[in-house]
Design an enzyme around this catalytic site. Structure first.
Site, PDB file in Angstrom:
ATOM      1  N   ASN A  84      65.569  21.547 134.396  1.00  0.00           N
ATOM      2  CA  ASN A  84      64.447  21.415 133.454  1.00  0.00           C
ATOM      3  C   ASN A  84      64.571  22.343 132.244  1.00  0.00           C
ATOM      4  O   ASN A  84      64.250  21.947 131.122  1.00  0.00           O
ATOM      5  CB  ASN A  84      63.128  21.707 134.179  1.00  0.00           C
ATOM      6  CG  ASN A  84      62.851  20.680 135.252  1.00  0.00           C
ATOM      7  OD1 ASN A  84      62.716  19.495 134.975  1.00  0.00           O
ATOM      8  ND2 ASN A  84      62.795  21.126 136.495  1.00  0.00           N
ATOM      9  N   SER A 109      60.418  33.434 126.917  1.00  0.00           N
ATOM     10  CA  SER A 109      59.472  34.158 127.787  1.00  0.00           C
ATOM     11  C   SER A 109      59.769  35.649 127.848  1.00  0.00           C
ATOM     12  O   SER A 109      60.927  36.081 127.698  1.00  0.00           O
ATOM     13  CB  SER A 109      59.558  33.584 129.202  1.00  0.00           C
ATOM     14  OG  SER A 109      58.860  34.397 130.120  1.00  0.00           O
ATOM     15  N   TYR A 146      64.491  32.350 136.342  1.00  0.00           N
ATOM     16  CA  TYR A 146      63.704  31.707 135.273  1.00  0.00           C
ATOM     17  C   TYR A 146      63.987  32.411 133.941  1.00  0.00           C
ATOM     18  O   TYR A 146      64.216  31.746 132.908  1.00  0.00           O
ATOM     19  CB  TYR A 146      62.218  31.789 135.655  1.00  0.00           C
ATOM     20  CG  TYR A 146      61.253  31.573 134.513  1.00  0.00           C
ATOM     21  CD1 TYR A 146      61.050  30.312 133.967  1.00  0.00           C
ATOM     22  CD2 TYR A 146      60.532  32.647 133.989  1.00  0.00           C
ATOM     23  CE1 TYR A 146      60.157  30.124 132.923  1.00  0.00           C
ATOM     24  CE2 TYR A 146      59.631  32.470 132.950  1.00  0.00           C
ATOM     25  CZ  TYR A 146      59.451  31.209 132.421  1.00  0.00           C
ATOM     26  OH  TYR A 146      58.568  31.026 131.381  1.00  0.00           O
ATOM     27  N   LYS A 150      65.609  31.121 130.266  1.00  0.00           N
ATOM     28  CA  LYS A 150      65.024  31.308 128.931  1.00  0.00           C
ATOM     29  C   LYS A 150      66.030  31.982 127.995  1.00  0.00           C
ATOM     30  O   LYS A 150      66.120  31.638 126.810  1.00  0.00           O
ATOM     31  CB  LYS A 150      63.731  32.120 129.033  1.00  0.00           C
ATOM     32  CG  LYS A 150      62.602  31.340 129.698  1.00  0.00           C
ATOM     33  CD  LYS A 150      62.276  30.079 128.910  1.00  0.00           C
ATOM     34  CE  LYS A 150      61.233  29.211 129.556  1.00  0.00           C
ATOM     35  NZ  LYS A 150      60.913  28.005 128.789  1.00  0.00           N
TER      36      LYS A 150
END
Ligand SMILES: NC(=O)C1=CN([C@@H]2O[C@H](COP(=O)(O)OP(=O)(O)OC[C@H]3O[C@@H](n4cnc5c(N)ncnc54)[C@H](O)[C@@H]3O)[C@@H](O)[C@H]2O)C=CC1
Ligand SMILES: O=C1O[C@H](COP(=O)(O)O)[C@@H](O)[C@H](O)[C@H]1O
Length: 247
Positions: A84, A109, A146, A150
């Site tokens: 994703n 982020s 995660y 980013k």
């Protein structure tokens, strides 16, 4: 100035904040893999950002893209962020270049730099009397997979700018909450982004001129350890909120 804007991940929280402030300011095309459950200000495309054909179709006639779609969970597993957040983001950048899009604002982020928050620095760095400040020129130091995804998105943006002259701004968003800053959470108060300031910031991402930028997306919090000087200077961002001044 961008008129026609593709907003990916439109059905999520950041999308809600952006549309809440800017619904009437641009011609929106909204994309999300989740079908709409309410009225939206523009055409709504139900598609997955890893679907190359659907993304290319959604990109037709678009001036600028705000790319939010992705797995936002700090503890998201690798297979999800790989698909994703990394593959999906590459699909969006590639389609944007091929469609002649002018600029892309990418939702990065705080977790891309999470490991600057070392045991020695915390919790002091979350406090107003501490002068530790990241300014966006530092290398990524992801705090989880995660965050790695980013950082990869920021790197993809750098490549598409250098190779194809696409204007790219990567916004390292802090902690977006509606109505009030996080309660009993010093870190969250330090990196709070109000809904109103979120809309103001992405408005400037659509209107300003830039090449490749990394900026922090937070309100003007007394506690901040992310500088917003670059967002002010390059984008003309003028935040109005501050977690220390909120009732
Ligand atoms: N909310 C926050 O405080 C922060 C958010 N971000 C980033 O901002 C972006 C938006 O986050 P939120 O709005 O909070 O998350 P959210 O989960 O509320 O919204 C994300 C939206 O993207 C859609 N989506 C996810 N994967 C997709 C795919 N493969 N194809 C099409 N649509 C897909 C989801 O259906 C959802 O509507 C994310 O990229 C997140 O990493 C970054 C830092 C802080
Ligand atoms: O990137 C993100 O960051 C925010 C803030 O992080 P947290 O560790 O303080 O919760 C998070 O809420 C959001 O879901 C995520 O996408």
């Amino acid at each position: 100035m961008a008129q026609s804007v593709l907003l990916t991940g439109a059905a999520g929280r950041v999308g809600d904040a952006i549309l809440g402030g800017l619904a009437d300011e641009y011609e929106w095309r909204l994309l999300d893999r989740d079908p709409p459950t309410e009225d939206y200000p523009g055409e709504f495309v139900v598609a997955d950002i890893t679907d190359d054909e659907a993304v290319r179709e959604a990109m037709e006639g678009i001036d600028a893209v705000i790319h939010l779609a992705g797995d936002p969970r700090p503890d998201a597993p690798w297979d999800s962020v790989l698909t994703n957040n990394i593959d999906g983001t590459q699909t969006v950048f590639e389609a944007a270049v091929d469609a002649g899009v002018e600029k892309v604002a990418f939702a990065s982020s705080n977790h891309a730099v999470g490991h600057y928050e070392t045991e020695e620095r915390t919790p002091e760095m979350y406090r107003a009397d501490d002068d530790y400040l990241l300014d966006g020129t530092e290398l990524p130091r992801p705090g989880n997979l995660y965050g790695v995804s980013k950082a990869a998105g920021e790197s993809l943006g750098r490549y598409y700018h250098d190779e194809h002259d696409l204007s790219v701004v990567c916004v390292r968003i802090g902690n977006l909450t509606e109505d009030h800053p996080p309660i009993d959470y010093e870190r969250g108060q330090a990196m709070w982004l109000s809904y109103r300031d979120c809309a103001r910031l992405f408005d400037r991402c659509l209107s300003a001129d830039y090449g490749y930028e990394i900026v922090y997306g937070i309100s003007d919090n007394d506690r901040k350890y992310y500088s917003i000087d670059r967002a002010r200077a390059v984008l003309g961002y003028e935040p109005q909120d501050n977690s220390a001044r909120h009732d």
